[in-house]
Motif scaffolding. Structure first.
Motif, PDB file in Angstrom:
ATOM      1  N   TYR A  56       0.966  -1.250   0.140  1.00 21.13           N
ATOM      2  CA  TYR A  56       0.179  -0.040  -0.094  1.00 21.13           C
ATOM      3  C   TYR A  56       0.941   0.804   0.067  1.00 21.13           C
ATOM      4  O   TYR A  56       1.670   1.567   1.194  1.00 21.13           O
ATOM      5  CB  TYR A  56      -0.683   0.224   1.160  1.00 21.13           C
ATOM      6  CG  TYR A  56      -1.515   1.177   1.060  1.00 21.13           C
ATOM      7  CD1 TYR A  56      -3.307   1.688  -0.132  1.00 21.13           C
ATOM      8  CD2 TYR A  56      -0.978   1.929   1.765  1.00 21.13           C
ATOM      9  CE1 TYR A  56      -3.650   2.774   0.310  1.00 21.13           C
ATOM     10  CE2 TYR A  56      -2.356   3.165   2.487  1.00 21.13           C
ATOM     11  CZ  TYR A  56      -3.679   3.769   1.196  1.00 21.13           C
ATOM     12  OH  TYR A  56      -4.124   4.592   1.202  1.00 21.13           O
ATOM     13  N   PRO A 115      -0.057   5.500  -1.028  1.00 21.53           N
ATOM     14  CA  PRO A 115      -0.861   6.554  -0.978  1.00 21.53           C
ATOM     15  C   PRO A 115      -0.731   6.991  -2.729  1.00 21.53           C
ATOM     16  O   PRO A 115       0.947   7.311  -2.460  1.00 21.53           O
ATOM     17  CB  PRO A 115      -0.905   7.255   0.089  1.00 21.53           C
ATOM     18  CG  PRO A 115      -0.277   7.060   1.181  1.00 21.53           C
ATOM     19  CD  PRO A 115       0.687   5.303   0.519  1.00 21.53           C
ATOM     20  N   ASN A 116      -1.410   6.928  -3.680  1.00 20.66           N
ATOM     21  CA  ASN A 116      -0.760   7.340  -5.073  1.00 20.66           C
ATOM     22  C   ASN A 116      -0.512   6.841  -5.037  1.00 20.66           C
ATOM     23  O   ASN A 116       0.550   7.574  -6.269  1.00 20.66           O
ATOM     24  CB  ASN A 116      -1.023   8.628  -5.110  1.00 20.66           C
ATOM     25  CG  ASN A 116      -2.011   9.590  -4.057  1.00 20.66           C
ATOM     26  OD1 ASN A 116      -3.951   9.404  -4.697  1.00 20.66           O
ATOM     27  ND2 ASN A 116      -1.983  11.087  -3.708  1.00 20.66           N
ATOM     28  N   GLY A 117       0.577   5.588  -5.396  1.00 22.28           N
ATOM     29  CA  GLY A 117       1.680   4.906  -5.698  1.00 22.28           C
ATOM     30  C   GLY A 117       1.006   3.233  -6.027  1.00 22.28           C
ATOM     31  O   GLY A 117       0.196   3.363  -6.695  1.00 22.28           O
TER      32      GLY A 117
END
Length: 287
Positions: free
Chosen positions: A236, A238-240
């Motif tokens: 996980y 974020p935005n990756g």
């Protein structure tokens, strides 16, 4: 055969931790961790009579007749100093480059076996970690006491010789129970035909909970063998995009018969050198 010692439900882990804490309170014993040169005996064991005093940029100090680990200084920039009292260890973190400013205090509470069952970052106590162990005194679970879903789960794999088990993976979850990443541990690199390289001077993995230290021998034993590879799977970002990182380790050992590690070279999956550190040892007094 893998020994899947992770706990599927955080609630069960908390209940187990509570039972362990109750047993600890019944014993009310004064304990101290084993020294760095003391080793468990197995079929291939030998007497270890050296203390690690230099690990890359870290200089280590010991004190007392049992040579208890008391201080770590890194590049003259900061120090971590430990004081022992009953079943407590107090760690003081000092910024040496900032007029010896004390940054924080950490506390470690040990059970009658000398295993850490709780650590806390002082003085805010915003992050208190509870530790749970399996029947072999190996770390099973570390979770945030205030936010139990924020945790690390540890799994072990039976050794080929059947004489124990080694850390196989650590999985990380955030406070919302979202899987963040997993780190896999391998002890065979395909060149030695098996678990041929024993680690006579083991340290804690660098994937433990907050407020821990790889030199404090209070979190149980993770493996009898030298680590050959870690695979870090990030799930996980974020935005990756999820990623995987592979690190391979090679060792140069002392030729004095102690099998002490002289150096460790870390390379990525492409063969690029990530780091190279040297270790130095000393013979403790009284041996």
């Amino acid at each position: 055969m893998k020994l899947l010692h992770n706990v599927p439900a955080v609630t069960k882990a908390i209940i187990l931790a509570g039972l362990m804490s109750a047993c600890q309170n019944e014993k009310d014993a004064i304990v101290s961790p084993a020294t760095s040169h003391e080793q468990a005996t197995d079929a291939n064991a030998k007497t270890v009579t050296k203390l690690l005093v230099k690990d890359g940029d870290a200089s280590l100090s010991y004190s007392g007749v049992r040579n208890v680990f008391t201080k770590e200084v890194v590049n003259s920039k900061y120090s971590k100093e430990y004081a022992y009292s009953g079943n407590k260890i107090i760690g003081t973190y000092t910024n040496l480059a900032n007029y010896n400013k004390i940054n924080s205090y950490d506390t470690y509470t040990l059970n009658a076996k000398g295993l850490c069952v709780e650590s806390a970052i002082m003085p805010t106590l915003e992050y208190t970690t509870t530790y749970v162990y399996n029947e072999m005194n190996q770390l099973l679970l570390a979770y945030n006491k205030n936010k139990p879903n924020q945790r690390q789960e540890y799994q072990y794999e039976m050794d080929p010789d059947g004489q124990g088990s080694s850390l196989y993976s650590v999985t990380f979850y955030d406070k919302n129970n979202v899987l963040l990443k997993e780190v896999l541990f391998k002890y065979v690199d395909g060149t030695d035909g098996g678990y041929a390289s024993f680690d006579w001077f083991p340290l804690n993995p660098e994937h433990l909970a907050q407020a821990t230290n790889k030199y404090l021998p209070i979190f149980g034993k993770f493996s009898r063998f030298l680590l050959k590879q870690t695979i870090e799977k990030i799930y996980y970002i974020p935005n990756g995009v999820p990623a995987e990182k592979v690190y391979n380790y090679t060792y140069a050992l002392s030729n004095d018969g102690s099998s002490a590690i002289k150096s460790i070279v870390t390379k990525d999956s492409w063969g690029k050198t990530i780091s190279s550190i040297e270790r130095k040892y000393t013979t403790p007094t009284g041996l």
